[in-house]
Design an enzyme around this catalytic site. Structure first.
Site, mmCIF file in Angstrom:
data_model
loop_
_atom_site.group_PDB
_atom_site.id
_atom_site.type_symbol
_atom_site.label_atom_id
_atom_site.label_comp_id
_atom_site.label_asym_id
_atom_site.label_seq_id
_atom_site.Cartn_x
_atom_site.Cartn_y
_atom_site.Cartn_z
ATOM 1 C CB THR A 1 -10.708 -17.605 12.747
ATOM 2 O OG1 THR A 1 -9.517 -17.436 11.985
ATOM 3 C CG2 THR A 1 -10.337 -17.788 14.210
ATOM 4 C CB ILE B 1 17.320 -13.798 25.404
ATOM 5 C CG1 ILE B 1 17.824 -12.453 24.858
ATOM 6 C CG2 ILE B 1 17.452 -13.858 26.929
ATOM 7 C CD1 ILE B 1 17.042 -11.235 25.314
ATOM 8 N N GLY C 1 18.725 -19.091 24.352
ATOM 9 C CA GLY C 1 19.710 -20.062 23.876
ATOM 10 C C GLY C 1 19.031 -21.350 23.438
ATOM 11 C CD GLU D 1 -8.826 -9.249 11.089
ATOM 12 O OE1 GLU D 1 -9.370 -9.036 9.984
ATOM 13 O OE2 GLU D 1 -9.420 -9.767 12.049
HETATM 14 C C1 LIG Z 1 -4.776 -18.882 10.682
HETATM 15 C C2 LIG Z 1 -5.525 -17.996 9.738
HETATM 16 C C3 LIG Z 1 -6.798 -17.556 10.090
HETATM 17 C C4 LIG Z 1 -7.527 -16.759 9.199
HETATM 18 N N1 LIG Z 1 -8.823 -16.396 9.523
HETATM 19 C C5 LIG Z 1 -9.580 -15.778 8.593
HETATM 20 C C6 LIG Z 1 -10.975 -15.533 8.833
HETATM 21 O O1 LIG Z 1 -11.494 -15.789 9.924
HETATM 22 N N2 LIG Z 1 -11.746 -15.030 7.834
HETATM 23 C C7 LIG Z 1 -11.201 -14.706 6.618
HETATM 24 O O2 LIG Z 1 -11.950 -14.230 5.755
HETATM 25 N N3 LIG Z 1 -9.880 -14.903 6.369
HETATM 26 C C8 LIG Z 1 -9.058 -15.431 7.317
HETATM 27 N N4 LIG Z 1 -7.726 -15.653 7.061
HETATM 28 C C9 LIG Z 1 -7.185 -15.314 5.754
HETATM 29 C C10 LIG Z 1 -6.254 -14.121 5.779
HETATM 30 O O3 LIG Z 1 -7.013 -12.945 5.942
HETATM 31 C C11 LIG Z 1 -5.456 -14.134 4.456
HETATM 32 O O4 LIG Z 1 -4.566 -15.233 4.513
HETATM 33 C C12 LIG Z 1 -4.689 -12.858 4.263
HETATM 34 O O5 LIG Z 1 -5.565 -11.775 4.002
HETATM 35 C C13 LIG Z 1 -3.699 -12.989 3.071
HETATM 36 O O6 LIG Z 1 -4.336 -13.505 1.948
HETATM 37 P P1 LIG Z 1 -3.709 -14.751 1.151
HETATM 38 O O7 LIG Z 1 -3.326 -15.783 2.140
HETATM 39 O O8 LIG Z 1 -4.638 -15.129 0.072
HETATM 40 O O9 LIG Z 1 -2.373 -14.175 0.521
HETATM 41 P P2 LIG Z 1 -2.285 -13.424 -0.896
HETATM 42 O O10 LIG Z 1 -3.292 -12.358 -0.994
HETATM 43 O O11 LIG Z 1 -2.251 -14.455 -1.975
HETATM 44 O O12 LIG Z 1 -0.839 -12.768 -0.765
HETATM 45 C C14 LIG Z 1 0.370 -13.528 -0.903
HETATM 46 C C15 LIG Z 1 1.564 -12.583 -0.739
HETATM 47 O O13 LIG Z 1 1.503 -11.549 -1.745
HETATM 48 C C16 LIG Z 1 1.495 -10.262 -1.125
HETATM 49 N N5 LIG Z 1 0.619 -9.365 -1.886
HETATM 50 C C17 LIG Z 1 -0.665 -9.594 -2.295
HETATM 51 N N6 LIG Z 1 -1.137 -8.538 -2.972
HETATM 52 C C18 LIG Z 1 -0.141 -7.602 -2.982
HETATM 53 C C19 LIG Z 1 -0.008 -6.291 -3.529
HETATM 54 N N7 LIG Z 1 -1.022 -5.689 -4.150
HETATM 55 N N8 LIG Z 1 1.165 -5.637 -3.362
HETATM 56 C C20 LIG Z 1 2.197 -6.225 -2.698
HETATM 57 N N9 LIG Z 1 2.149 -7.467 -2.171
HETATM 58 C C21 LIG Z 1 0.993 -8.135 -2.296
HETATM 59 C C22 LIG Z 1 0.937 -10.500 0.284
HETATM 60 O O14 LIG Z 1 1.337 -9.480 1.159
HETATM 61 C C23 LIG Z 1 1.561 -11.855 0.617
HETATM 62 O O15 LIG Z 1 2.887 -11.657 1.037
HETATM 63 C C24 LIG Z 1 -6.951 -16.384 7.959
HETATM 64 C C25 LIG Z 1 -5.658 -16.803 7.644
HETATM 65 C C26 LIG Z 1 -4.940 -17.594 8.519
HETATM 66 C C27 LIG Z 1 -3.550 -18.047 8.133
#
Ligand SMILES: Cc1cc2nc3c(=O)[nH]c(=O)nc-3n(C[C@H](O)[C@H](O)[C@H](O)COP(=O)(O)OP(=O)(O)OC[C@H]3O[C@@H](n4cnc5c(N)ncnc54)[C@H](O)[C@@H]3O)c2cc1C
Length: 398
Positions: free
Chosen positions: A162, A350, A352, A376
């Site tokens: 971001t 709400i 619609g 986060e």
């Molecule tokens: C718009 C946007 C802005 C962002 N900005 C930043 C930023 O500024 N800096 C930065 O570093 N990151 C940033 N992120 C990244 C964000 O922090 C990650 O997308 C987030 O932490 C999830 O990681 P992932 O997308 O790799 O999902 P994954 O870790 O691959 O997870 C996929 C799914 O599996 C589930 N899961 C994973 N591990 C487990 C577990 N052990 N037990 C149960 N369920 C699990 C998760 O909950 C999720 O539903 C951003 C993301 C977005 C979309």
């Protein structure tokens, strides 16, 4: 709104800051948010206004030119801003996390160098943990920083920065292999200076372009490609390698309070829109607010807004009091983001058919709320943190 999401025992200074910000949000953000968001336009005028108000230095100590305010003040400001437009809070969020990490963990020289310019918004921060193959599993980071004389050489790809394009300082988490037996102690945070912009912004660092997102528009989210970037060892946050994971987790912990605050702001706005619309729209001879099904929805929405706000305030106050708040910040983030998604969805219903029209603010909120379930740390990750903390606290003696 006068009744919901009030905060007890604020100082006169906090009340004044919040009044000023709320006024700014009502006059300078809400009237323009819809157009800017649909155009995916960077809100430069709004950012300039926030600079003037000193919001980039809200939590930076006064000795470095900031306002020296608490996490609670910051979170309440973020709640107000997100009520206007979440993307604007995104502009200051990564900046705030990096400034917080510098304040807590930077060397005296690093604080002297960065914090005064961060307080004015001249230097703007982004933080980078996530990679194309990982987000939740931070310990699996592949981006590597190899020692070479008095420098490090960084190679790898980062994802989801971001403010990746608009920032001029990235707090980068990379693997440095300290020989520790746990991956968590083989990670180091580097302070990477760069000019704002896209393309090869300095030798060895490319910011390819903006990622096209479903919401959270206006603010730039990017990848970052490191290909032999040379960086001095003096750019290690705190000066000692191997401490990056705990630095980042400290930053993310306050970041979670901030995400809760954003969720509160969006939920408040969704409630405001719904309660107004429900009194204007008539069906079967009376305003829909007089149908019990809609009135009960409003009651549930208001209750969720209130609960989320109180949990967010509690988590912020704990941190301000110097207490550990990992469980409370996780709970606040989990509850506020899930409630925000539910309240927004109810406000949409709400409205619609009009809720589906781009003329109505609620369609934007519907696209923004889901991000808070992810940023986060996802809800599943919050539950992992909360359950670990609770099991530690309530350890069986049997
Ligand atoms: C718009 C946007 C802005 C962002 N900005 C930043 C930023 O500024 N800096 C930065 O570093 N990151 C940033 N992120 C990244 C964000 O922090 C990650 O997308 C987030 O932490 C999830 O990681 P992932 O997308 O790799 O999902 P994954 O870790 O691959 O997870 C996929 C799914 O599996 C589930 N899961 C994973 N591990 C487990 C577990 N052990 N037990 C149960 N369920 C699990 C998760 O909950 C999720 O539903 C951003 C993301 C977005 C979309």
């Amino acid at each position: 709104m006068t009744r919901l999401a009030q905060t007890a025992d604020l100082t006169d200074v906090q009340i004044e800051i919040l009044r000023t910000v709320r006024d700014f949000v009502n006059k300078e953000i809400i009237p323009h948010a819809q157009r800017l968001e649909h155009d995916d336009a960077y809100p430069q005028d709004i950012v300039d206004g926030m600079k003037e108000m000193g919001l980039f230095g809200l939590m930076i100590p006064e000795e470095y030119g900031g306002l020296g305010e608490s996490l609670l003040t910051y979170a309440l400001v973020v709640e107000e801003i997100a009520r206007g437009w979440m993307s604007v809070s995104g502009v200051i969020n990564t900046h705030f996390i990096v400034a917080y990490m510098l304040r807590q963990h930077g060397t005296a020289e690093q604080k002297r160098h960065y914090l005064p310019k961060m307080a004015t918004g001249e230097i703007r921060g982004a933080f980078s943990m996530s990679e194309p193959d990982l987000g939740s599993d931070v310990a699996a980071i592949k981006t590597r920083a190899r020692r070479d004389g008095s420098d490090y050489v960084v190679d790898g790809s980062k994802m989801w920065l971001t403010n990746g394009g608009s920032s001029t300082l990235i707090a980068l988490l990379a693997k440095t292999d300290e020989g520790a037996d746990t991956p968590y102690r083989n990670l180091t945070t580097f302070l990477v200076d760069k000019p704002a912009g896209f393309g090869e912004v300095r030798p060895g660092l490319t910011i390819p372009g903006k990622i096209d997102k479903m919401g959270y528009k206006g603010v730039d989210t990017t990848e970052a490609v490191f290909d032999g970037l040379r960086i001095g060892a003096d750019q290690i946050l705190g000066g000692t390698p191997g401490r990056g994971f705990s630095h980042m987790m400290d930053g993310v912990e306050v970041g979670r309070v901030n995400v809760s605050a954003r969720a509160c702001g969006i939920a408040i706005r969704a409630f405001e829109l719904a309660v107004e619309y429900a009194q204007q729209r008539k069906t079967f001879g009376k305003p829909i607010a007089e149908h019990q099904a809609i009135a009960f929805k409003l009651a549930e929405m208001g209750t969720k807004v209130e609960a989320a706000h109180l949990m967010m305030v509690n988590a912020a106050r704990l941190k301000d009091a110097g207490q550990r708040n990992d469980v409370e910040a996780g709970m606040a983030k989990l509850l506020a983001s899930e409630f925000c998604a539910e309240v927004t969805q109810d406000a949409f219903r709400i409205h619609g058919g009009y809720g589906y029209s781009k003329e109505y603010e609620i369609e934007r909120l519907m696209r923004e709320a889901p991000f808070l379930l992810i940023g986060e740390g996802t809800s599943e990750i919050q539950k992992t943190i909360i359950s670990r903390g609770l099991l530690r606290e309530y350890k069986s003696r049997g």
